[in-house]
Design a protein around this motif. Sequence first.
Motif, PDB file in Angstrom:
ATOM      1  N   ALA A  21      20.180 -10.802  -3.585  1.00  0.00           N
ATOM      2  CA  ALA A  21      21.143 -11.022  -4.677  1.00  0.00           C
ATOM      3  C   ALA A  21      22.532 -11.313  -4.123  1.00  0.00           C
ATOM      4  N   MET A  22      22.914 -10.619  -3.047  1.00  0.00           N
ATOM      5  CA  MET A  22      24.231 -10.872  -2.449  1.00  0.00           C
ATOM      6  C   MET A  22      24.314 -12.288  -1.893  1.00  0.00           C
ATOM      7  N   ALA A  23      23.246 -12.724  -1.219  1.00  0.00           N
ATOM      8  CA  ALA A  23      23.240 -14.084  -0.666  1.00  0.00           C
ATOM      9  C   ALA A  23      23.388 -15.109  -1.782  1.00  0.00           C
ATOM     10  N   GLU A  24      22.622 -14.925  -2.861  1.00  0.00           N
ATOM     11  CA  GLU A  24      22.666 -15.869  -3.992  1.00  0.00           C
ATOM     12  C   GLU A  24      24.044 -15.945  -4.623  1.00  0.00           C
ATOM     13  N   ALA A  25      24.688 -14.771  -4.741  1.00  0.00           N
ATOM     14  CA  ALA A  25      25.971 -14.711  -5.452  1.00  0.00           C
ATOM     15  C   ALA A  25      27.158 -14.962  -4.526  1.00  0.00           C
ATOM     16  N   GLY A  26      26.903 -15.045  -3.216  1.00  0.00           N
ATOM     17  CA  GLY A  26      28.018 -15.260  -2.285  1.00  0.00           C
ATOM     18  C   GLY A  26      28.886 -14.026  -2.076  1.00  0.00           C
ATOM     19  N   VAL A  27      28.295 -12.837  -2.244  1.00  0.00           N
ATOM     20  CA  VAL A  27      29.043 -11.598  -1.978  1.00  0.00           C
ATOM     21  C   VAL A  27      29.039 -11.361  -0.461  1.00  0.00           C
ATOM     22  N   ILE A  28      30.212 -11.085   0.089  1.00  0.00           N
ATOM     23  CA  ILE A  28      30.323 -10.840   1.538  1.00  0.00           C
ATOM     24  C   ILE A  28      29.969  -9.383   1.824  1.00  0.00           C
ATOM     25  N   ALA A  29      29.161  -9.153   2.856  1.00  0.00           N
ATOM     26  CA  ALA A  29      28.841  -7.786   3.294  1.00  0.00           C
ATOM     27  C   ALA A  29      29.897  -7.342   4.296  1.00  0.00           C
ATOM     28  N   VAL A  30      30.579  -6.240   3.987  1.00  0.00           N
ATOM     29  CA  VAL A  30      31.529  -5.666   4.961  1.00  0.00           C
ATOM     30  C   VAL A  30      30.849  -4.440   5.569  1.00  0.00           C
ATOM     31  N   LEU A  31      30.475  -4.565   6.835  1.00  0.00           N
ATOM     32  CA  LEU A  31      29.712  -3.496   7.492  1.00  0.00           C
ATOM     33  C   LEU A  31      30.646  -2.617   8.320  1.00  0.00           C
ATOM     34  N   LEU A  32      30.342  -1.317   8.327  1.00  0.00           N
ATOM     35  CA  LEU A  32      31.252  -0.315   8.878  1.00  0.00           C
ATOM     36  C   LEU A  32      30.492   0.600   9.834  1.00  0.00           C
ATOM     37  N   PRO A  33      30.047   0.075  10.973  1.00  0.00           N
ATOM     38  CA  PRO A  33      29.208   0.891  11.848  1.00  0.00           C
ATOM     39  C   PRO A  33      29.928   2.112  12.426  1.00  0.00           C
ATOM     40  N   GLY A  34      31.255   2.069  12.459  1.00  0.00           N
ATOM     41  CA  GLY A  34      31.998   3.246  12.929  1.00  0.00           C
ATOM     42  C   GLY A  34      31.723   4.460  12.057  1.00  0.00           C
ATOM     43  N   THR A  35      31.533   4.231  10.763  1.00  0.00           N
ATOM     44  CA  THR A  35      31.285   5.331   9.832  1.00  0.00           C
ATOM     45  C   THR A  35      29.896   5.916  10.046  1.00  0.00           C
ATOM     46  N   ALA A  36      28.907   5.069  10.200  1.00  0.00           N
ATOM     47  CA  ALA A  36      27.541   5.550  10.448  1.00  0.00           C
ATOM     48  C   ALA A  36      27.504   6.395  11.726  1.00  0.00           C
ATOM     49  N   TYR A  37      28.259   5.951  12.712  1.00  0.00           N
ATOM     50  CA  TYR A  37      28.336   6.643  13.998  1.00  0.00           C
ATOM     51  C   TYR A  37      29.035   7.993  13.849  1.00  0.00           C
ATOM     52  N   PHE A  38      30.176   7.981  13.184  1.00  0.00           N
ATOM     53  CA  PHE A  38      31.024   9.176  13.082  1.00  0.00           C
ATOM     54  C   PHE A  38      30.375  10.249  12.214  1.00  0.00           C
ATOM     55  N   LEU A  39      29.586   9.818  11.222  1.00  0.00           N
ATOM     56  CA  LEU A  39      28.923  10.781  10.316  1.00  0.00           C
ATOM     57  C   LEU A  39      27.518  11.141  10.788  1.00  0.00           C
ATOM     58  N   HIS A  40      27.113  10.695  11.949  1.00  0.00           N
ATOM     59  CA  HIS A  40      25.754  10.931  12.485  1.00  0.00           C
ATOM     60  C   HIS A  40      24.700  10.540  11.450  1.00  0.00           C
ATOM     61  N   LEU A  41      24.821   9.360  10.868  1.00  0.00           N
ATOM     62  CA  LEU A  41      23.894   9.016   9.777  1.00  0.00           C
ATOM     63  C   LEU A  41      22.525   8.559  10.275  1.00  0.00           C
ATOM     64  N   GLN A  42      22.365   8.349  11.566  1.00  0.00           N
ATOM     65  CA  GLN A  42      21.082   7.951  12.179  1.00  0.00           C
ATOM     66  C   GLN A  42      20.555   6.652  11.594  1.00  0.00           C
ATOM     67  N   ARG A  43      21.420   5.836  11.058  1.00  0.00           N
ATOM     68  CA  ARG A  43      20.974   4.589  10.454  1.00  0.00           C
ATOM     69  C   ARG A  43      22.173   3.657  10.392  1.00  0.00           C
ATOM     70  N   TYR A  44      21.945   2.405  10.618  1.00  0.00           N
ATOM     71  CA  TYR A  44      23.013   1.405  10.524  1.00  0.00           C
ATOM     72  C   TYR A  44      22.587   0.345   9.510  1.00  0.00           C
ATOM     73  N   ALA A  45      23.554  -0.398   9.014  1.00  0.00           N
ATOM     74  CA  ALA A  45      23.230  -1.461   8.064  1.00  0.00           C
ATOM     75  C   ALA A  45      22.394  -2.543   8.769  1.00  0.00           C
ATOM     76  N   ARG A  46      21.561  -3.221   7.986  1.00  0.00           N
ATOM     77  CA  ARG A  46      20.627  -4.210   8.557  1.00  0.00           C
ATOM     78  C   ARG A  46      21.321  -5.560   8.723  1.00  0.00           C
ATOM     79  N   ALA A  47      22.228  -5.604   9.686  1.00  0.00           N
ATOM     80  CA  ALA A  47      23.019  -6.829   9.870  1.00  0.00           C
ATOM     81  C   ALA A  47      22.128  -8.035  10.145  1.00  0.00           C
TER      82      ALA A  47
END
Length: 426
Positions: free
Chosen positions: A289-315
């Motif tokens: 849906a984002m691709a179709e609508a032209g919504v830009i993904a702003v990815l924040l891997p520093g947050t995943a790292y700092f919060l120990h989320l054990q998961r990153y966005a699927r860039a």
Amino acid sequence: MIQADLIVEGAAELVTLAGPTGRPRLGAEMRDLGILRQGAVAARRGKIVWVGPTTDLLTAVRPVAFCKVIDATGKTVMPGLVDPHTHLVFAGSRENEFAMRIQGKTYQEIAAGGGGINATVAATRAADKADLKAAARRTLDTMLTLGTTTVEAKSGYGLDLVTEIKMLEVIRELEESGPATVVPTFMGAHEVPPEFRQNPDAYVDLVITRMIPLVASRKLARFCDVFCETGVFSVQQTERIFRAAQAVGLELRVHADELTDLGGAALAARLKARTADHLLHVNDDGIHAMAEAGVIAVLLPGTAYFLHLQRYARARDMIAGGVAVALATDFNPGSCMTESLALVLNLACTQMRMLPAEAITAVTINAAWAIGEQDCVGTLEVGKHADVLILDAPNHEHLCYHFGVNLVESVVKNGKVVAEGGQRLV
Ligand code: NIG
Ligand code: FE
């Protein structure tokens, strides 16, 4: 001949990012940095007037009296970095939560226990405007020495009319005093404040009926952002806020699918938001849906790292699926206490498998698109602001690869050298 008052010449790599215009870079375009070897760039009165091979410089460009000439032999020269998601203004700090997470507590548990965003809200409500501004000024100066010349900045630690306006006024004053470009976002719906805990919808009403109209009438923000998350604002509440924001001309961006898959990305697509940010839990439909609508993904891997989320966005899936990807720090005292886009670049490469060239596109031209500044910054092209970095590095890859150090030797903002050797010049 073209006259110039600033010349940077002899760059081993001049990373221009010149390329297709009219939309952010997609797919394989993200790997093409438009590199000129032995390149030069010239500027006059803050704007780029010429870009080309150093061997052509003397025949094309005439330096005016007192022209500043920077010899970039052996170095990499690139556009100033753009950080399209920060919580720049706040009081206090939350290192206590950092230690709690190390001991096993989650971000949500800490928030439920009285920490989290509302801890910073209490400190920010109590703070003087001058103190908030001084702290944010120090942060902007640090960002500048690390190569960030354009920054998006959100309100959202006030959560009442007076303090939200106070934050946005600080952001405006920071922008007016320069040198960094600061683009303001209203984020009154960052969290439900404690006095509305029993009735979050009444807080949503306050945001819609009092805050948004005042922010718009005083032109204090360009964007409206909402933390759309389980236990914070639902998709329905977010949509109500967004419709009110759109009605008064604010563009949308959203903290989406960060901790749970709530459908924030799909909402962003439906309402044609400019960006959806975080996206650790976005599903395939959301990406499509984002691709179709032209919504830009702003990815924040520093947050995943700092919060120990054990998961990153699927860039990788996003880039393959035709979504324009940008990267940002998310600088804030709770979930990502860093000013460094270079650190974010390294994490994007190592943790999300973005190639260095893709990651650099994501903090320059795609980040500029993410905040509507694509005509002014993000590439080294004639007519754009002369925001230029000189890196102590033989090629752009070093900015991603050589981590934990500051490779930014000189920072030029609007044609003036504003930082050198990690020091802000005044
Ligand atoms: O983007 N996710 C919500 N907001 C911030 C966290 C702010 C805070 O913890 O103070 C974020 O990560
Ligand atoms: Fe954020």
